[in-house]
Every structure is written in C-alpha cells, then in structure tokens.
Design a protein around this motif. Sequence first.
Motif, PDB file in Angstrom:
ATOM      1  N   GLN A 320      -6.154  -5.643 -13.178  1.00 40.67           N
ATOM      2  CA  GLN A 320      -6.492  -5.833 -14.590  1.00 40.67           C
ATOM      3  C   GLN A 320      -5.997  -4.675 -15.433  1.00 40.67           C
ATOM      4  O   GLN A 320      -5.479  -4.854 -16.535  1.00 40.67           O
ATOM      5  CB  GLN A 320      -8.014  -5.966 -14.744  1.00 40.67           C
ATOM      6  N   SER A 321      -6.145  -3.460 -14.902  1.00 45.15           N
ATOM      7  CA  SER A 321      -5.851  -2.276 -15.708  1.00 45.15           C
ATOM      8  C   SER A 321      -4.395  -1.850 -15.653  1.00 45.15           C
ATOM      9  O   SER A 321      -3.926  -1.164 -16.551  1.00 45.15           O
ATOM     10  CB  SER A 321      -6.733  -1.103 -15.246  1.00 45.15           C
ATOM     11  N   GLY A 322      -3.677  -2.208 -14.603  1.00 42.43           N
ATOM     12  CA  GLY A 322      -2.299  -1.714 -14.554  1.00 42.43           C
ATOM     13  C   GLY A 322      -1.398  -2.416 -13.571  1.00 42.43           C
ATOM     14  O   GLY A 322      -0.228  -2.074 -13.454  1.00 42.43           O
ATOM     15  N   ASP A 323      -1.915  -3.370 -12.826  1.00 35.47           N
ATOM     16  CA  ASP A 323      -1.101  -4.129 -11.889  1.00 35.47           C
ATOM     17  C   ASP A 323      -0.459  -3.213 -10.851  1.00 35.47           C
ATOM     18  O   ASP A 323       0.701  -2.813 -10.969  1.00 35.47           O
ATOM     19  CB  ASP A 323      -0.023  -4.903 -12.646  1.00 35.47           C
ATOM     20  N   ASN A 324      -1.234  -2.854  -9.785  1.00 37.90           N
ATOM     21  CA  ASN A 324      -0.754  -1.895  -8.787  1.00 37.90           C
ATOM     22  C   ASN A 324       0.018  -2.576  -7.666  1.00 37.90           C
ATOM     23  O   ASN A 324      -0.138  -2.263  -6.500  1.00 37.90           O
ATOM     24  CB  ASN A 324      -1.924  -1.078  -8.224  1.00 37.90           C
ATOM     25  N   ASP A 325       0.890  -3.507  -8.039  1.00 40.82           N
ATOM     26  CA  ASP A 325       1.683  -4.233  -7.050  1.00 40.82           C
ATOM     27  C   ASP A 325       2.879  -3.437  -6.555  1.00 40.82           C
ATOM     28  O   ASP A 325       3.546  -3.857  -5.603  1.00 40.82           O
ATOM     29  CB  ASP A 325       2.198  -5.550  -7.647  1.00 40.82           C
ATOM     30  N   TYR A 327       5.067   0.487  -5.876  1.00 38.39           N
ATOM     31  CA  TYR A 327       4.981   1.905  -5.518  1.00 38.39           C
ATOM     32  C   TYR A 327       4.732   2.766  -6.759  1.00 38.39           C
ATOM     33  O   TYR A 327       3.896   3.683  -6.740  1.00 38.39           O
ATOM     34  CB  TYR A 327       6.287   2.299  -4.828  1.00 38.39           C
ATOM     35  N   ALA A 328       5.452   2.458  -7.839  1.00 38.16           N
ATOM     36  CA  ALA A 328       5.372   3.295  -9.035  1.00 38.16           C
ATOM     37  C   ALA A 328       4.031   3.172  -9.747  1.00 38.16           C
ATOM     38  O   ALA A 328       3.667   4.047 -10.534  1.00 38.16           O
ATOM     39  CB  ALA A 328       6.509   2.935  -9.990  1.00 38.16           C
ATOM     40  N   LYS A 329       3.289   2.096  -9.484  1.00 40.82           N
ATOM     41  CA  LYS A 329       2.037   1.862 -10.203  1.00 40.82           C
ATOM     42  C   LYS A 329       0.814   2.011  -9.297  1.00 40.82           C
ATOM     43  O   LYS A 329      -0.245   1.450  -9.570  1.00 40.82           O
ATOM     44  CB  LYS A 329       2.045   0.466 -10.828  1.00 40.82           C
ATOM     45  N   ALA A 330       0.967   2.769  -8.227  1.00 38.78           N
ATOM     46  CA  ALA A 330      -0.133   2.942  -7.281  1.00 38.78           C
ATOM     47  C   ALA A 330      -1.349   3.572  -7.962  1.00 38.78           C
ATOM     48  O   ALA A 330      -1.211   4.463  -8.815  1.00 38.78           O
ATOM     49  CB  ALA A 330       0.312   3.803  -6.105  1.00 38.78           C
ATOM     50  N   VAL A 331      -2.538   3.100  -7.592  1.00 41.77           N
ATOM     51  CA  VAL A 331      -3.785   3.706  -8.043  1.00 41.77           C
ATOM     52  C   VAL A 331      -4.019   4.962  -7.214  1.00 41.77           C
ATOM     53  O   VAL A 331      -4.025   4.905  -5.982  1.00 41.77           O
ATOM     54  CB  VAL A 331      -4.953   2.728  -7.893  1.00 41.77           C
ATOM     55  N   SER A 332      -4.221   6.092  -7.874  1.00 41.61           N
ATOM     56  CA  SER A 332      -4.211   7.379  -7.179  1.00 41.61           C
ATOM     57  C   SER A 332      -5.560   8.075  -7.250  1.00 41.61           C
ATOM     58  O   SER A 332      -6.272   7.991  -8.259  1.00 41.61           O
ATOM     59  CB  SER A 332      -3.141   8.288  -7.797  1.00 41.61           C
ATOM     60  N   GLN A 333      -5.904   8.748  -6.143  1.00 40.42           N
ATOM     61  CA  GLN A 333      -7.061   9.637  -6.109  1.00 40.42           C
ATOM     62  C   GLN A 333      -6.656  10.897  -5.355  1.00 40.42           C
ATOM     63  O   GLN A 333      -5.891  10.845  -4.392  1.00 40.42           O
ATOM     64  CB  GLN A 333      -8.258   8.974  -5.430  1.00 40.42           C
ATOM     65  N   ASP A 334      -7.206  12.052  -5.805  1.00 43.09           N
ATOM     66  CA  ASP A 334      -6.850  13.339  -5.214  1.00 43.09           C
ATOM     67  C   ASP A 334      -8.043  13.941  -4.487  1.00 43.09           C
ATOM     68  O   ASP A 334      -9.171  13.936  -4.999  1.00 43.09           O
ATOM     69  CB  ASP A 334      -6.396  14.324  -6.296  1.00 43.09           C
ATOM     70  N   PHE A 335      -7.788  14.435  -3.268  1.00 44.07           N
ATOM     71  CA  PHE A 335      -8.771  15.269  -2.588  1.00 44.07           C
ATOM     72  C   PHE A 335      -8.660  16.689  -3.147  1.00 44.07           C
ATOM     73  O   PHE A 335      -7.609  17.092  -3.659  1.00 44.07           O
ATOM     74  CB  PHE A 335      -8.524  15.276  -1.081  1.00 44.07           C
ATOM     75  N   ASP A 356      -1.318  -4.373  -3.027  1.00 40.84           N
ATOM     76  CA  ASP A 356      -2.122  -3.324  -3.648  1.00 40.84           C
ATOM     77  C   ASP A 356      -1.675  -1.976  -3.114  1.00 40.84           C
ATOM     78  O   ASP A 356      -1.781  -1.706  -1.906  1.00 40.84           O
ATOM     79  CB  ASP A 356      -3.616  -3.544  -3.364  1.00 40.84           C
ATOM     80  N   TRP A 357      -1.180  -1.127  -4.007  1.00 40.65           N
ATOM     81  CA  TRP A 357      -0.731   0.215  -3.658  1.00 40.65           C
ATOM     82  C   TRP A 357      -1.792   1.228  -4.069  1.00 40.65           C
ATOM     83  O   TRP A 357      -2.299   1.194  -5.192  1.00 40.65           O
ATOM     84  CB  TRP A 357       0.576   0.554  -4.373  1.00 40.65           C
TER      85      TRP A 357
END
Length: 769
Positions: A320-325, A327-335, A356-357
Amino acid sequence: MRLRTRLLPLALLLLAACSSEGDDPPDAGTVVVEDLCNSRDEALTNADCELKPGVAVERFLALSGDVKAGDEDWYSIRVPANANARTLVHVTGAYLSASTPVNLSVTVYERDKNTALVGKSDQHGSGAPKPLDIVLPYGTPDTQLVVVVRDAPTNPARPAFDARNPYRLMVELLENPDTNEPNDVTPTPIALAAQGAVQVGTGKGYLATDNDVDRFSFPLTAGKIAYVKVTAPDQGFVPNFRLSYELLRPNGTEKESEGNVLPKVHPGVLATARKVKVAGTWTLVVKGYRPANDPVPAGDLRQPYEVEVRVLDEADPQDQSGDNDTYAKAVSQDFAGAPGTSKSFTGRLGYVSDRDWFTARVPVFGEPSVLRYRLVPLGTGGRFEPLPLPLGQLADRQVLVFTTVSTSTTAEQRAACSSSPAVCPRDAREHPDAPSLVQTYCNSAEAVLCIQSIREEGDPARFPGLSNFQGALQVPPHTAALTYHFVVQDDGTNWADDRDYRLEVSWEEDDTEEVTTYGGAPTEPARTRVLNGVGAGNLPTGNANFESKGQLSHGHGRLRGNDRATGLGVRGPTDYDAVPSDTDTYAYTLPSRTAPEDAAWLVQWEVDNLPDGGTPHGLALDLTFCDGSPTDGGSTCTPVSTTSTGGALTLAYSASVMRAWHTTASTPLSSYQALYQLEKTASTTRVTVAPYACACLERRFIKGGTLKVAVSATERSDYGRVGYTLRTGWGDYPRGFTAPDGGSPTQCPAPVAQADGGSGFTGGCQFTQ
C-alpha cells in the motif's frame, strides 16, 4: 444410399463381406440395390434423404454396380422458421459394430455452398470405430443444410466400404443452454456488486459448440486486485474440451493471464489474482484449450462452467505504501549497537507476480555473530482461496536471502560474482547445484546479488506450517555495515494465497567459544585439547578435563546418507546455504604410551533439548587421525580420515544393528548389535558409543599423537540456540562387551606379542579397518 436386398445364399453374403475390405466390388447383380441420396439435388428434393430431428437412420456405405470411386450419402436438414442465434444443429454419426474398414466422415454444408461449415472424421485405423459428434450454431431460419457421409480413406485412391455393417446418423435441433450467446465477439457484461469491502460478480455459460468462445467484461480500477476464477463443476464425466481462459487488458489484445486444465481433469478449476495497473474494461475469454496442431476443441452440451470475479483492495501495508516488489523498493530496518535485538516484517502474497523485498542492516561489529530468520504464517487474510496448482504440484513459496555485490551491473562485476568464492561464497559440497544458483543471481537484472540462503516450501506433511522456513547465517566480523536482503515469493511468481505472514529476523551473539577461537582470524581454527585417560573407568560427567562444549549456530546441518531427494530434518530438498554449516573442530593431543600402545577410546556426546523437550539436531563427528608409522620410512604425519575400504571416518547415531570392526564376514547376524546407545533425559539427548563398537586408538595413531574431531549438526529440526557437550577420553585396552544373548562378556581383540620374543605386537586395535 439405402439397400433393398433379397435373401441371398451364404456364399454371396461372404462375397459381400470380402468386398467390405476395399477390394474390387462384386459383380453387378449380386446385390439388388436402389441407390438413393447420392447428390445434393437428391438430398434437397427426396423425402428419403431428409433427416428428421430425433429420428436415427441406419444406412450403408457400400458399392453397387460399376461404382468404384467410393460411396457418398447426401442428406438434408430443414432449419425451422423460428431458428435464432441460440439454435444448435446437433449431428451424431457412428458405426455400432466392433470393427469396420470405413473411417466415417460427416460434413455439413449450407444449402447452396460448397464450403463446409464443419466436418469430422473417425480415423480409427485398426481399432474400434469411434462416434462423431457435431454441434453447430446455425440461426438462419427456414432454410436447409446438407450433410454428406462418406469414407475418409488414408489412401484417397482406395475409399473403403462396408456392405455388412450400417452406420447410424441422427440430427437434433436444440436451443443453446448458454443464455449469453452469442458472446463470441461482444462480451457479456458481469455486474459487480459490493459485498462489504469486496466487489463480487458472477457469470456462467457453456462451451456448447465446436471451437466455442465466450467473452465476459467487467470494469477494474488501477491499484485494485482482481481475482478471477473459472470452474467447470464435476458432472461425473470428462468433458469434450479442456477448460482454458485468457484475461485481456482494456485494449482487448494484451494478455494479462492465461491458463488451462490438464487433460482428463475434472472438475476443471482455473483462477488468477492480478494487481490492476491499467484501469478500464477488462475481458475474460473462456474457451476450450487447443494445443498446436491439435484439432478444434469439441463442444459439450452437458458441461456448464461458472465465472467469479472479485475486486479487492490491496491489503499488504508494505504494498500500500510503496509496493516493495523490487530490490530498489525494499522495506528496510536497521539493527543498532550490539547483537541481541530482533526485527519483524509483515506481508502477504496477494497476487500473481507479487514479491516482497525486505532489508536488514547490521552495523559495524568486530566479532562473529549470527543472523537468524524465520517465516511464520499468521492465519489471517485469505479473501480468496489459494490459487490452484497443476495436479500433483505442491505450493512452492520461497524465502531467499541475498547480499549485494554491486548495484553496477557491469560484466566485470557479474563475472567476479559468478567465479570467485571470495566475492560470493558457494557451498557445492552440501548442494551440488550451488554454482548454477550463484550464477543465476549474479546475473540478476536488479543488481549483482550473491545468494546466501534459500528455503523453499516442501511437502506439508513433512514441513507443517512452513517449519523449514528458518535459518541462521554466519555474520563475519566487519568494519562497514552489512546489508542482507530478504525476498518472500513463490517459485515462478505464478501463485498467490492472500494470507498474512511475519518474517522474523534477529541479530545474536555467536557461541562464546567460537568468538574466542576466531580471535580475528579469517577462518575458524581448531580448538586444542588434551585427550585425558580414565584408566579402567568410564567417562566422568561434569569434569572439564574430558568435556568440550559449544554451539552449532548457522547452517541447516548435514544430511546423513545425503538424501537430497527428500531432505531430512528441517532441510527441504532444494534448501541451500552458501556458507557451509557451522563446524567446531577440536585437535586432541594423544597420550604417549609404551608398547603395546593400543588404547580404548571412550566417546559420548549430548545436545541440549529445546524448551519443549524436542531435540534440535544430532551430531556427527568427522575424525582425522595422524598416522605415525609412515610406510615410506619418513617422519611426516599422514592424515587418515577414511577407513581401509574408503568410507569416511564419521561417528553419527544410528539405531540399526550393525557389524563392528572386530567381526568378520562369517560372524552370524545374531551377533550384531547397535553401535550407539541413545538416552533421552529431561534436559539433553545423549549418545554413547557402545562397548560392542570396541572404539579404540590404534598403535600407529598413538604414535602420530594427534586426533582431530570436527563436530557438525545432523538432521536439524530447529534453529533454537542450544549447546552441546562432547565427552571423550582414553582408557585401558582391551575392554569387554556383553553378547546380545546375555551370555558371558566378550573381549575386544587384544594385541599379541611376537611369538619369537621380539618387541613387536600383532592384532589388537584396528578401529579403521
């Protein structure tokens, strides 16, 4: 043609039967024949040549007089004045006998035209004749059609005939049960009505006629998900056609999707789910499947089909928010900081081609660590049934883990990724397809990617709830942040289930022993130990002099027997890890002993149970001895890691009754015993090498002075963080064991002094023989 015959002598009947094989016709006068219905004119004017609806006629394709070109029978069908677009002309023809030389052919023409509307023939060859079934839509009122019945010979110069067996021909005038006809060109609209948050529309029809095509249309809005399902309900028979469909975009020519059922499958169920990128009126085409060079699909008046269309909102928050289909649009989280934290991502495979990336970034850290992941189905969602799969095919969801070699997709970058293990590691030992896997993703269009791990859905009976969708990756010490890309998809991206899942990723400390051992080294060195003696006793529990402890964190563990066809434990047949599974190696210094040097070797290991009492994995011990008695007279130690017959020197639990090294080919099977003893306690699962195994250290190995033991996981069932203990030592040799029948103790083979009083010994320990 109609035959009018007198009673004939048996000899004449036999002559007629012989003629039915296609040889020259009998002499004129043998059979009295009134030859009718031999032309279009007769068909249209002779009442005997008109086919009455529902009335079967039985006639012969036979020769008479000097006719040698092959018999043809011509008939007419009167189309009534009330015929309309849904009127069907149903013609059936068949030989009812078990055999006939005639390949029956039936062709339908318009009254005054020579171009066939439809024609079929039964090319049965030497087999039994098959019926012909023609269903023709014909709505021109108050006219006539012409039907021609003839042989369709394999050799046109020699048409066959049959004066003994009649064919049966019948016509029916029906109304097409498909109320949408004619919709071969102009689609039937499907109205969509709101059912809560979903818009639903339905339709139905029949593929009633040969090469029938039905079209339906419905409006779609960009950004929505369209679920389209076509079902031919089970009527208890296999339809004449193979159900197929095409989903066309608003321009009416571009295919968004297509599919067909397998041969002889019923009921036929086809479905797809697509994310709408082009708004407008879409078209669904339903028809019989026609492979290349195959005949026109036959119609079937008995088989209805149903259409369901659902229009859904995108329910995956990430899409819904960005279409993470991509590599370039992967949803990211940082440790951040040090190991000991976890992240989670949610998603769902909501439509065909959905991927889903996700990205997890690990900060700078100077010690080895572990990145664990697990995919968990949540049981929510599911606004449509999982899309059907071909018969016998299982769902094949995947989790793939990548690191990026380069976002610059130059030939040099791709070549380095494909060819250099230093750039992109690959474990061909545990996965023979590793080189091709590596090359596939090094050549990805999105970036130069190094595949680190794959988990693919397998048999749900073996992996319920995606239980193999977990893994642990070794994270080496690093001076720059490391990024791991996770992709959740199905293999081929041609399936969807609209079910929610959660991807759990945790960054954890590695085994304390492992961290200490590494000491910044590029590879893990062996941990040095001294093999201590127990004399005539057994291994003490809780004594650090005899115990080595550790954890086996990353990798799926080895397969005993290397059964890649099915996989074992939590590892599926196509699961993969680029870095070999975690292995802890111990280098034991052996005792210095006087002759005879033979020593008993006591071995035991145990693995901590999971909190629920389950066993996460077993252990395998790969052994490498140092042969201190080289045959070349030199002093160099020769590593020995195989038996005298070439098998690997590996200890791993098996409950099987086996032959020990000290037995011979003549030893009765009743004397065999298990080489290992298994004990399950509340906290551990313990394995002890049984006394019957007569585990021992040979004289040449005592002289070599070193034993390396490489400890690895086997049949991993879980990636829970648990420890193991390896307990080992040497003792007096020989030792005894109890015979399986409970008889008197039996002693392992003892060394024997030289008969001439020399200092050498023969026999004794030959553990690797």
